[in-house]
Design a protein around this motif. Structure first.
Motif, PDB file in Angstrom:
ATOM      1  N   LEU A  73     -19.844  46.625 -23.202  1.00  0.00           N
ATOM      2  CA  LEU A  73     -19.155  45.371 -23.501  1.00  0.00           C
ATOM      3  C   LEU A  73     -17.713  45.342 -23.013  1.00  0.00           C
ATOM      4  N   LEU A  74     -17.285  46.296 -22.196  1.00  0.00           N
ATOM      5  CA  LEU A  74     -15.916  46.283 -21.687  1.00  0.00           C
ATOM      6  C   LEU A  74     -15.611  44.960 -20.990  1.00  0.00           C
ATOM      7  N   GLY A  75     -14.461  44.401 -21.307  1.00  0.00           N
ATOM      8  CA  GLY A  75     -14.060  43.134 -20.704  1.00  0.00           C
ATOM      9  C   GLY A  75     -14.605  41.910 -21.415  1.00  0.00           C
ATOM     10  N   GLN A  76     -15.445  42.116 -22.431  1.00  0.00           N
ATOM     11  CA  GLN A  76     -16.031  40.992 -23.144  1.00  0.00           C
ATOM     12  C   GLN A  76     -15.348  40.788 -24.501  1.00  0.00           C
ATOM     13  N   ARG A  77     -15.486  39.581 -25.027  1.00  0.00           N
ATOM     14  CA  ARG A  77     -14.912  39.291 -26.340  1.00  0.00           C
ATOM     15  C   ARG A  77     -15.781  39.900 -27.425  1.00  0.00           C
ATOM     16  N   VAL A  78     -15.162  40.716 -28.263  1.00  0.00           N
ATOM     17  CA  VAL A  78     -15.882  41.339 -29.367  1.00  0.00           C
ATOM     18  C   VAL A  78     -15.260  40.987 -30.715  1.00  0.00           C
ATOM     19  N   ALA A  79     -14.143  40.262 -30.693  1.00  0.00           N
ATOM     20  CA  ALA A  79     -13.458  39.870 -31.924  1.00  0.00           C
ATOM     21  C   ALA A  79     -12.770  38.541 -31.702  1.00  0.00           C
ATOM     22  N   VAL A  80     -12.356  37.934 -32.781  1.00  0.00           N
ATOM     23  CA  VAL A  80     -11.662  36.652 -32.670  1.00  0.00           C
ATOM     24  C   VAL A  80     -10.289  36.876 -32.036  1.00  0.00           C
ATOM     25  N   PRO A  81      -9.717  35.847 -31.407  1.00  0.00           N
ATOM     26  CA  PRO A  81      -8.355  35.984 -30.865  1.00  0.00           C
ATOM     27  C   PRO A  81      -7.379  36.426 -31.959  1.00  0.00           C
ATOM     28  N   GLY A  82      -6.441  37.268 -31.565  1.00  0.00           N
ATOM     29  CA  GLY A  82      -5.466  37.788 -32.513  1.00  0.00           C
ATOM     30  C   GLY A  82      -5.758  39.197 -32.981  1.00  0.00           C
ATOM     31  N   VAL A  83      -7.002  39.643 -32.804  1.00  0.00           N
ATOM     32  CA  VAL A  83      -7.369  40.998 -33.233  1.00  0.00           C
ATOM     33  C   VAL A  83      -7.045  41.984 -32.118  1.00  0.00           C
ATOM     34  N   THR A  84      -6.097  42.873 -32.358  1.00  0.00           N
ATOM     35  CA  THR A  84      -5.767  43.942 -31.421  1.00  0.00           C
ATOM     36  C   THR A  84      -5.833  45.268 -32.172  1.00  0.00           C
ATOM     37  N   VAL A  85      -6.640  46.186 -31.644  1.00  0.00           N
ATOM     38  CA  VAL A  85      -6.862  47.478 -32.277  1.00  0.00           C
ATOM     39  C   VAL A  85      -6.395  48.570 -31.326  1.00  0.00           C
ATOM     40  N   VAL A  86      -5.623  49.517 -31.834  1.00  0.00           N
ATOM     41  CA  VAL A  86      -5.138  50.617 -31.006  1.00  0.00           C
ATOM     42  C   VAL A  86      -5.464  51.945 -31.679  1.00  0.00           C
ATOM     43  N   ASP A  87      -5.515  52.983 -30.863  1.00  0.00           N
ATOM     44  CA  ASP A  87      -5.547  54.355 -31.356  1.00  0.00           C
ATOM     45  C   ASP A  87      -4.307  55.037 -30.802  1.00  0.00           C
ATOM     46  N   ASP A 121      -6.358  41.267 -28.241  1.00  0.00           N
ATOM     47  CA  ASP A 121      -6.540  39.841 -28.498  1.00  0.00           C
ATOM     48  C   ASP A 121      -8.014  39.460 -28.515  1.00  0.00           C
ATOM     49  N   GLY A 122      -8.823  40.342 -29.087  1.00  0.00           N
ATOM     50  CA  GLY A 122     -10.256  40.083 -29.233  1.00  0.00           C
ATOM     51  C   GLY A 122     -11.131  40.591 -28.104  1.00  0.00           C
ATOM     52  N   ILE A 123     -10.536  41.062 -26.992  1.00  0.00           N
ATOM     53  CA  ILE A 123     -11.300  41.532 -25.827  1.00  0.00           C
ATOM     54  C   ILE A 123     -11.360  43.058 -25.837  1.00  0.00           C
ATOM     55  N   LEU A 124     -12.554  43.619 -25.651  1.00  0.00           N
ATOM     56  CA  LEU A 124     -12.713  45.071 -25.568  1.00  0.00           C
ATOM     57  C   LEU A 124     -12.174  45.556 -24.231  1.00  0.00           C
ATOM     58  N   VAL A 125     -11.137  46.398 -24.273  1.00  0.00           N
ATOM     59  CA  VAL A 125     -10.471  46.820 -23.037  1.00  0.00           C
ATOM     60  C   VAL A 125     -10.525  48.325 -22.799  1.00  0.00           C
ATOM     61  N   GLY A 126     -11.002  49.109 -23.757  1.00  0.00           N
ATOM     62  CA  GLY A 126     -11.035  50.540 -23.508  1.00  0.00           C
ATOM     63  C   GLY A 126     -11.749  51.306 -24.599  1.00  0.00           C
ATOM     64  N   TYR A 127     -12.105  52.547 -24.239  1.00  0.00           N
ATOM     65  CA  TYR A 127     -12.701  53.479 -25.184  1.00  0.00           C
ATOM     66  C   TYR A 127     -11.789  54.698 -25.318  1.00  0.00           C
ATOM     67  N   MET A 128     -12.010  55.469 -26.366  1.00  0.00           N
ATOM     68  CA  MET A 128     -11.304  56.738 -26.535  1.00  0.00           C
ATOM     69  C   MET A 128     -12.079  57.820 -25.792  1.00  0.00           C
ATOM     70  N   GLN A 129     -11.370  58.615 -24.959  1.00  0.00           N
ATOM     71  CA  GLN A 129     -12.050  59.520 -24.041  1.00  0.00           C
ATOM     72  C   GLN A 129     -11.508  60.950 -24.123  1.00  0.00           C
ATOM     73  N   CYS A 171      -0.755  55.965 -26.779  1.00  0.00           N
ATOM     74  CA  CYS A 171      -1.099  54.785 -27.555  1.00  0.00           C
ATOM     75  C   CYS A 171      -2.100  53.989 -26.724  1.00  0.00           C
ATOM     76  N   ASN A 172      -3.362  54.048 -27.097  1.00  0.00           N
ATOM     77  CA  ASN A 172      -4.444  53.450 -26.321  1.00  0.00           C
ATOM     78  C   ASN A 172      -4.909  52.149 -26.961  1.00  0.00           C
ATOM     79  N   VAL A 173      -4.816  51.064 -26.210  1.00  0.00           N
ATOM     80  CA  VAL A 173      -5.306  49.774 -26.692  1.00  0.00           C
ATOM     81  C   VAL A 173      -6.817  49.740 -26.494  1.00  0.00           C
TER      82      VAL A 173
END
Length: 479
Positions: free
Chosen positions: A279-293, A321-329, A315-317
């Motif tokens: 799902l990389l590059g796809q919307r997985v959450a509503v706008p405004g949701v940003t999750v980081v590790d 803003d609701g879009i899946l942009v990365g995984y922890m590697q 600091c990995n995003v």
């Protein structure tokens, strides 16, 4: 028990081989593989537990050893030993040799260092003598009992460790880190007549013991544990049904960690077993949701200067803003997925293999005032803190118990409730977020995460969140 001395040597210097000779043997033994390293560890740890004014347990331990890894494609050869000598290294090299049979790889480049340090090198165990630590726990016990006559039992534990690691690669490159870790926990039992309830609170981080021995630190923890316990004395059974749920800031981020964070680790996505796979590059959450590790937060429990492969923390995003942009590697999964290592390669000890793991995982703040969020809820549940829970990584389904929760009635906090469980699906929850508070908070330094039998310290956090349509399990009728 004698006070342990600060170890005079880094782990690699405890070998009966020089670093140059170790590098030569690694270079010879790891020919034809993609990646590999020698991970050498020395650790001191101690703990004390007090129950009802008596010291019930005290322990001190030293451990050392090495883990040797060879990686070829998806195959991993791993051997470990508590013996730091040439014979043990030869046996380990022979044991992992099978992984390169018929394979001609190109050895991956080593991590690039940053010369940054996320915590001091202080040894918390040597920083204060054992008598002072036990005396603090005894003072804590007396303080707790003096606060309220309903206190029936006091339990407290203090634990610390000092881990030094060296990571040596076949090209001769070397990374090292020295990691302090401390945690203090308080648990109280209060009672009125036949009714008893418990409250608990804890804190810690990558610091020395000294600051946790100060009354201004531990008294606040006792006060919070007591407050929680007394709230439960007045709690009524939680209702059951689908309702609006408001999650408080800070520790409730454990739900995000479990229900979403694990699903964003690289190995689950490479193997296609995560609900977020592909799902990389796809919307997985509503706008405004940003999750980081973020492993770069100074002195935090989940932080690392370097991970257990030598990659600097970052600091990995993960969701922007609701879009899946990365995984922890880690290094292996990153290479197989055509991505870069993110500093998330972690292991419990030298006796465990590396895998992608979280550090400090949290959702960024939004722009809503928490009081405004609460005022907009006609009927619902406010979950201030969580206890245990279960999550299925493949489906994202979770069940979490709320250790402190309240009814919401016409925009105000109502009666406290007990026995509330939240039931839902992590990816689905991300689409049901309706408001994000401006009050981001991190936990107080108590998180420990389990995965495939390995346990590592982590941090969590989030702002106040409003989630629409969560299923709440309870014993009372809704409405």
């Amino acid at each position: 028990m004698a006070e342990p001395a600060h170890p005079p040597l880094m782990p690699i210097e405890r070998f009966d081989l020089s670093p140059d000779e170790l590098a030569r043997q690694l270079a010879d033994g790891l020919v034809g593989v993609d990646d590999g390293e020698l991970f050498v560890e020395y650790r001191e740890s101690e703990s004390f537990s007090l129950d009802d004014g008596r010291l019930k347990a005290a322990s001190f331990d030293r451990a050392q050893g090495f883990g040797l890894r060879a990686v070829a494609g998806e195959a991993v050869g791993y051997a470990h030993s508590p013996e730091l000598d040439a014979a043990a290294l030869r046996r380990a090299l022979a044991a992992i040799g099978a992984v390169r049979a018929g394979y001609q790889g190109s050895l991956a480049l080593p991590p690039v260092g940053t010369n940054q340090q996320r915590y001091g090198p202080q040894n918390p165990i040597a920083a204060a003598d054992q008598a002072a630590k036990v005396a603090m726990l005894e003072q804590l016990d007396r303080y707790a009992r003096d606060q309220d006559p309903r206190v029936r039992q006091v339990s407290a534990s203090l634990a610390g460790s000092w881990q030094a690691v060296d990571i040596l690669r076949p090209d001769g490159s070397r990374s090292r880190d020295v990691r302090p870790l401390v945690r203090l926990n308080v648990s109280l039992v209060v009672g009125v007549g036949d009714r008893v309830e418990t409250g608990s609170f804890g804190g810690g981080g990558r610091v020395g013991f000294d600051e946790w021995l100060q009354p201004e630190r531990w008294q606040g923890m006792v006060d919070e544990a007591l407050r929680q316990a007394l709230v439960k004395l007045d709690a009524q059974p939680a209702p059951a049904g689908e309702m609006t749920v408001v999650l408080g800031p800070g520790w409730p981020g454990i739900l995000l960690h479990e229900a979403v964070g694990h699903g964003l680790e690289g190995d689950f996505n490479r193997k296609g077993t995560s609900a977020f796979a592909g799902l990389l590059g796809q919307r997985v959450a509503v706008p405004g949701v940003t999750v980081v590790d973020d492993g770069t937060l100074d002195r935090r429990r989940g932080s690392l200067t370097i991970d257990d492969e030598g990659t600097p923390s970052a600091c990995n995003v993960l969701i922007e803003d609701g879009i899946l942009v990365g995984y922890m590697q880690d290094r292996q999964n990153a290479r197989l997925m055509g991505a870069k290592p993110t500093g998330n390669g972690r292991r419990q000890s030298y006796a465990h293999q590396v895998m992608p793991r979280m550090t400090n995982t949290y959702m960024l703040a939004g722009d809503r005032d928490p009081a405004e969020i609460l005022a907009g809820v006609k009927h619902g549940l406010f979950a201030a803190s969580f206890g245990g829970g279960q999550v299925d990584i493949t489906s994202g389904k979770f069940v979490f118990s709320a250790s402190e929760a309240y009814l919401i009635e016409h925009g105000r906090l109502g009666a406290p409730v007990k026995g509330a469980t939240l039931i839902g699906n992590g990816p689905d929850c991300l689409t049901k977020v309706r408001a994000i508070g401006n009050d981001l908070a991190l936990d107080h330094g108590i998180g420990t995460c389990g995965k495939d039998g390995q346990w590592v310290p982590v941090g969590v956090g989030q702002p106040t969140l409003l989630i629409e349509g969560l299923t709440v399990g309870g014993t009372a009728k809704l409405g």
